[in-house]
Design a protein around this motif. Structure first.
Motif, PDB file in Angstrom:
ATOM      1  N   GLU A   1       0.825  -1.205   0.000  1.00  0.00           N
ATOM      2  CA  GLU A   1       0.000   0.000   0.000  1.00  0.00           C
ATOM      3  C   GLU A   1       0.857   1.252   0.000  1.00  0.00           C
ATOM      4  N   VAL A   2       1.916   1.255   0.798  1.00  0.00           N
ATOM      5  CA  VAL A   2       2.793   2.428   0.848  1.00  0.00           C
ATOM      6  C   VAL A   2       3.458   2.657  -0.504  1.00  0.00           C
ATOM      7  N   GLU A   3       3.953   1.590  -1.113  1.00  0.00           N
ATOM      8  CA  GLU A   3       4.607   1.730  -2.411  1.00  0.00           C
ATOM      9  C   GLU A   3       3.609   2.185  -3.483  1.00  0.00           C
ATOM     10  N   LYS A   4       2.389   1.701  -3.393  1.00  0.00           N
ATOM     11  CA  LYS A   4       1.371   2.133  -4.344  1.00  0.00           C
ATOM     12  C   LYS A   4       1.122   3.634  -4.223  1.00  0.00           C
TER      13      LYS A   4
ATOM     14  N   ASN B   1     -10.705 -10.177 -17.743  1.00  0.00           N
ATOM     15  CA  ASN B   1      -9.568 -11.065 -17.473  1.00  0.00           C
ATOM     16  C   ASN B   1      -8.549 -10.422 -16.532  1.00  0.00           C
ATOM     17  N   GLY B   2      -9.055  -9.754 -15.532  1.00  0.00           N
ATOM     18  CA  GLY B   2      -8.227  -9.152 -14.492  1.00  0.00           C
ATOM     19  C   GLY B   2      -9.112  -8.826 -13.312  1.00  0.00           C
ATOM     20  N   ILE B   3      -8.503  -8.493 -12.183  1.00  0.00           N
ATOM     21  CA  ILE B   3      -9.292  -8.141 -11.008  1.00  0.00           C
ATOM     22  C   ILE B   3      -9.527  -6.635 -10.965  1.00  0.00           C
ATOM     23  N   SER B   4     -10.600  -6.233 -10.339  1.00  0.00           N
ATOM     24  CA  SER B   4     -10.875  -4.806 -10.164  1.00  0.00           C
ATOM     25  C   SER B   4      -9.730  -4.175  -9.382  1.00  0.00           C
ATOM     26  N   ALA B   5      -9.254  -3.045  -9.860  1.00  0.00           N
ATOM     27  CA  ALA B   5      -8.107  -2.402  -9.221  1.00  0.00           C
ATOM     28  C   ALA B   5      -8.186  -0.903  -9.420  1.00  0.00           C
ATOM     29  N   SER B   6      -7.617  -0.163  -8.479  1.00  0.00           N
ATOM     30  CA  SER B   6      -7.481   1.285  -8.625  1.00  0.00           C
ATOM     31  C   SER B   6      -6.060   1.590  -9.064  1.00  0.00           C
ATOM     32  N   ASP B   7      -5.937   2.474 -10.029  1.00  0.00           N
ATOM     33  CA  ASP B   7      -4.657   2.771 -10.665  1.00  0.00           C
ATOM     34  C   ASP B   7      -4.701   4.229 -11.112  1.00  0.00           C
ATOM     35  N   PRO B   8      -3.643   4.998 -10.888  1.00  0.00           N
ATOM     36  CA  PRO B   8      -3.704   6.423 -11.239  1.00  0.00           C
ATOM     37  C   PRO B   8      -3.949   6.692 -12.712  1.00  0.00           C
ATOM     38  N   ARG B   9      -3.696   5.702 -13.567  1.00  0.00           N
ATOM     39  CA  ARG B   9      -3.847   5.914 -15.007  1.00  0.00           C
ATOM     40  C   ARG B   9      -5.293   5.856 -15.474  1.00  0.00           C
ATOM     41  N   VAL B  10      -6.177   5.291 -14.643  1.00  0.00           N
ATOM     42  CA  VAL B  10      -7.570   5.103 -15.058  1.00  0.00           C
ATOM     43  C   VAL B  10      -8.514   5.575 -13.961  1.00  0.00           C
ATOM     44  N   PRO B  11      -9.730   5.989 -14.328  1.00  0.00           N
ATOM     45  CA  PRO B  11     -10.664   6.507 -13.315  1.00  0.00           C
ATOM     46  C   PRO B  11     -11.323   5.399 -12.528  1.00  0.00           C
ATOM     47  N   ILE B  12     -11.758   5.733 -11.322  1.00  0.00           N
ATOM     48  CA  ILE B  12     -12.524   4.816 -10.485  1.00  0.00           C
ATOM     49  C   ILE B  12     -13.703   5.581  -9.901  1.00  0.00           C
TER      50      ILE B  12
ATOM     51  N   ASP C   1     -11.819   6.880  12.887  1.00  0.00           N
ATOM     52  CA  ASP C   1     -11.332   6.941  14.263  1.00  0.00           C
ATOM     53  C   ASP C   1     -10.162   6.005  14.523  1.00  0.00           C
ATOM     54  N   ASN C   2     -10.216   4.785  13.968  1.00  0.00           N
ATOM     55  CA  ASN C   2      -9.241   3.762  14.336  1.00  0.00           C
ATOM     56  C   ASN C   2      -7.904   3.892  13.626  1.00  0.00           C
ATOM     57  N   VAL C   3      -7.766   4.842  12.685  1.00  0.00           N
ATOM     58  CA  VAL C   3      -6.487   5.011  11.993  1.00  0.00           C
ATOM     59  C   VAL C   3      -5.977   6.446  12.122  1.00  0.00           C
ATOM     60  N   GLN C   4      -6.207   7.037  13.274  1.00  0.00           N
ATOM     61  CA  GLN C   4      -5.750   8.408  13.490  1.00  0.00           C
ATOM     62  C   GLN C   4      -4.232   8.509  13.513  1.00  0.00           C
ATOM     63  N   GLY C   5      -3.554   7.453  13.899  1.00  0.00           N
ATOM     64  CA  GLY C   5      -2.092   7.470  13.852  1.00  0.00           C
ATOM     65  C   GLY C   5      -1.605   7.609  12.422  1.00  0.00           C
ATOM     66  N   CYS C   6      -2.212   6.881  11.498  1.00  0.00           N
ATOM     67  CA  CYS C   6      -1.859   6.987  10.078  1.00  0.00           C
ATOM     68  C   CYS C   6      -2.157   8.382   9.556  1.00  0.00           C
TER      69      CYS C   6
ATOM     70  N   PRO D   1      -5.638   2.948   4.820  1.00  0.00           N
ATOM     71  CA  PRO D   1      -5.514   4.199   5.570  1.00  0.00           C
ATOM     72  C   PRO D   1      -4.765   5.313   4.854  1.00  0.00           C
ATOM     73  N   ILE D   2      -3.755   4.955   4.038  1.00  0.00           N
ATOM     74  CA  ILE D   2      -3.064   6.039   3.341  1.00  0.00           C
ATOM     75  C   ILE D   2      -3.426   6.080   1.860  1.00  0.00           C
ATOM     76  N   TRP D   3      -3.738   4.937   1.246  1.00  0.00           N
ATOM     77  CA  TRP D   3      -4.112   4.955  -0.171  1.00  0.00           C
ATOM     78  C   TRP D   3      -5.421   5.704  -0.380  1.00  0.00           C
ATOM     79  N   GLN D   4      -6.438   5.429   0.415  1.00  0.00           N
ATOM     80  CA  GLN D   4      -7.720   6.109   0.239  1.00  0.00           C
ATOM     81  C   GLN D   4      -7.555   7.615   0.364  1.00  0.00           C
ATOM     82  N   ALA D   5      -6.775   8.043   1.353  1.00  0.00           N
ATOM     83  CA  ALA D   5      -6.593   9.480   1.555  1.00  0.00           C
ATOM     84  C   ALA D   5      -5.807  10.107   0.410  1.00  0.00           C
TER      85      ALA D   5
END
Length: 458
Positions: free
Chosen positions: A86-89, A418-429, A161-166, A137-141
């Motif tokens: 997630e961090v690398e993404k 022929n792939g799984i649903s994914a979020s990627d900066p190159r395409v909209p979600i 609430d539960n990821v305030q440290g992140c 916690p960090i990808w969504q933001a």
């Protein structure tokens, strides 16, 4: 939890990690004042400078990768290997927008040469208020913040609430990367206080990733104040396997899509819709592959399935499983909370699921797979569309031309063939129906919160 603070609780052990004091009205007002001042500074930076700063943010994330990953795992239970991914993404997201962002916001001449010169300029609209969830916690933001801020807007984050440290570490990292103090602001407030922030005149727009009820409430308030909103409200995404699909590839993808992050993914494969001729073979292989998944300590590098983030989520998940079995679904694997500390739930597979069962119409936010049987391709599409939601879908077939035609009939914001649903900066979600509206990522995410300002000189 009290009215004055929230707790980060390790979902694998039940131990309290930290308490975070909630802002009172005065502190919240001061934070938004700081956000406004930071936004003015950020807005006035040239676009290439903003892009370069986002590149620096990506580098800062990589520098803190281990710290972020361990905090993600501790706060919401994601297995450590997936947390590092997630961090690398997120760092890759920053890289992509730094490289491609200026072109996405370039001035656009319009063809009015017979009557002067017309150009559309993309300009920021102000501070965008973001209500974000805990599952990434960090990808969504950052998938919201990076394109929004590239356009010159400010970003005020109300995290779960539960990821305030992140959330705190994200804001610190933004400043370390050179983003002005306040331009990316985290506000620790109670959920009910979010409505008041939406109405604040210093806030220009709202973006929300949440459930339909929370999203509708915030969007209603935004509408009352004539402020734009973008909503991503989850889904019950279909994963269609046709008889001519590469079965081994489809099974492997289905296991990853359904059980990564303990099934707590908005665009995960929620309903596995399998054409009858390959149902038995698919089910046998899917059950066998699921049995091999390692569930346990999320800090262990070998673990694939960790705990659910919250006890309430595990209780709700189990209630849906029980209700579905009572309604006629067959339990093939799992079906119960695991004993001992933490919010662990056994990887579960239900067969003979129908659209009216709890597992067929609700978003199962946990490691539970619902298998449906389709008589043929047309029936598979009908089952896929038999839902109030429409976030994403996956379609597996060996015939690309046929698959393209079928994909166009699926009611969703995105279909992955022929792939799984994914979020990627190159395409909209983004979704349709009760999954929300608006788009994040790609150029869509940049321009959602940019003013398309026309200057026509005759």
């Amino acid at each position: 939890m009290s009215r004055d603070f929230v707790e980060s609780i390790n979902p694998a052990t039940g131990e309290v990690i930290a308490r975070h004091v909630l802002m009172d009205a005065a502190a919240l007002n001061a934070a938004i004042d700081t956000a406004h001042a930071g936004w003015i500074t950020w807005r006035d930076r040239p676009l290439p400078d903003r892009a370069a700063t986002l590149a620096a943010l990506g580098a800062a994330l990589r520098d803190r990768a281990d710290r972020f990953a361990r905090l993600i795992t501790a706060e919401m239970g994601k297995p450590i290997a997936q947390a590092r991914a997630e961090v690398e993404k997120c760092a890759g997201l920053c890289d992509w927008y730094a490289a491609n962002g200026p072109a996405l916001l370039a001035d656009e001449p319009l063809p009015v040469t017979d009557d002067g010169r017309a150009i559309v300029y993309w300009q920021p609209i102000g501070i965008v208020f973001a209500v974000m969830p805990w599952n990434f916690p960090i990808w969504q933001a950052l998938r919201a913040a990076v394109p929004i801020m590239l356009a010159g807007n400010g970003f005020v984050l109300k995290h779960a609430d539960n990821v305030q440290g992140c959330a705190t570490l994200l804001a610190e990292t933004a400043v370390a990367a050179g983003i002005p103090v306040g331009a990316f602001t985290n506000i620790a407030i109670a959920q009910e206080a979010s409505i008041g922030v939406v109405g604040d005149p210093r806030i220009a727009a709202v973006t929300v990733t949440a459930g339909p009820a929370a999203g509708a409430a915030i969007a209603a308030e935004a509408g009352r104040h004539l402020k734009k909103s973008v909503l991503e409200l989850g889904g019950v995404d279909p994963f269609i396997v046709l008889a001519d699909a590469d079965l081994d590839a489809a099974v492997a993808a289905a296991v990853t899509s359904r059980f990564a992050n303990a099934g707590q993914v908005c665009i995960a494969a929620k309903r596995l819709i399998v054409e009858a001729p390959v149902l038995a073979a698919f089910t046998e292989r899917f059950v066998a592959a699921t049995r091999r998944l390692v569930i346990g300590d999320p800090m262990d590098e070998a673990t694939f399935i960790g705990p659910l983030a919250r006890p309430r989520g595990r209780d709700e998940l189990h209630a849906h499983v029980v209700a579905s079995i009572d309604a006629g679904a067959r339990l093939l694997l799992g079906g119960e909370p695991l004993p001992g500390p933490g919010n662990f739930y056994a990887p579960t597979i239900l067969a003979d699921v129908t659209p009216t069962m709890a597992a067929g119409c609700n978003e199962l936010f946990g490691p539970v797979a619902a298998i449906m049987t389709a008589d043929d391709a047309d029936h598979a599409i009908a089952l896929a569309n038999a839902t109030e939601y429409g976030l994403s879908a996956a379609l597996w077939s060996g015939d690309a031309v046929r698959a393209d035609k079928l994909a166009r009939r699926i009611e969703a914001g995105a279909v992955f063939v022929n792939g799984i649903s994914a979020s990627d900066p190159r395409v909209p979600i983004g979704g349709i129906k009760r999954s929300g509206y608006g788009r994040e990522l790609s150029w869509f995410g940049v321009r959602e919160f940019a003013n398309a300002k026309l200057i026509w000189t005759r």
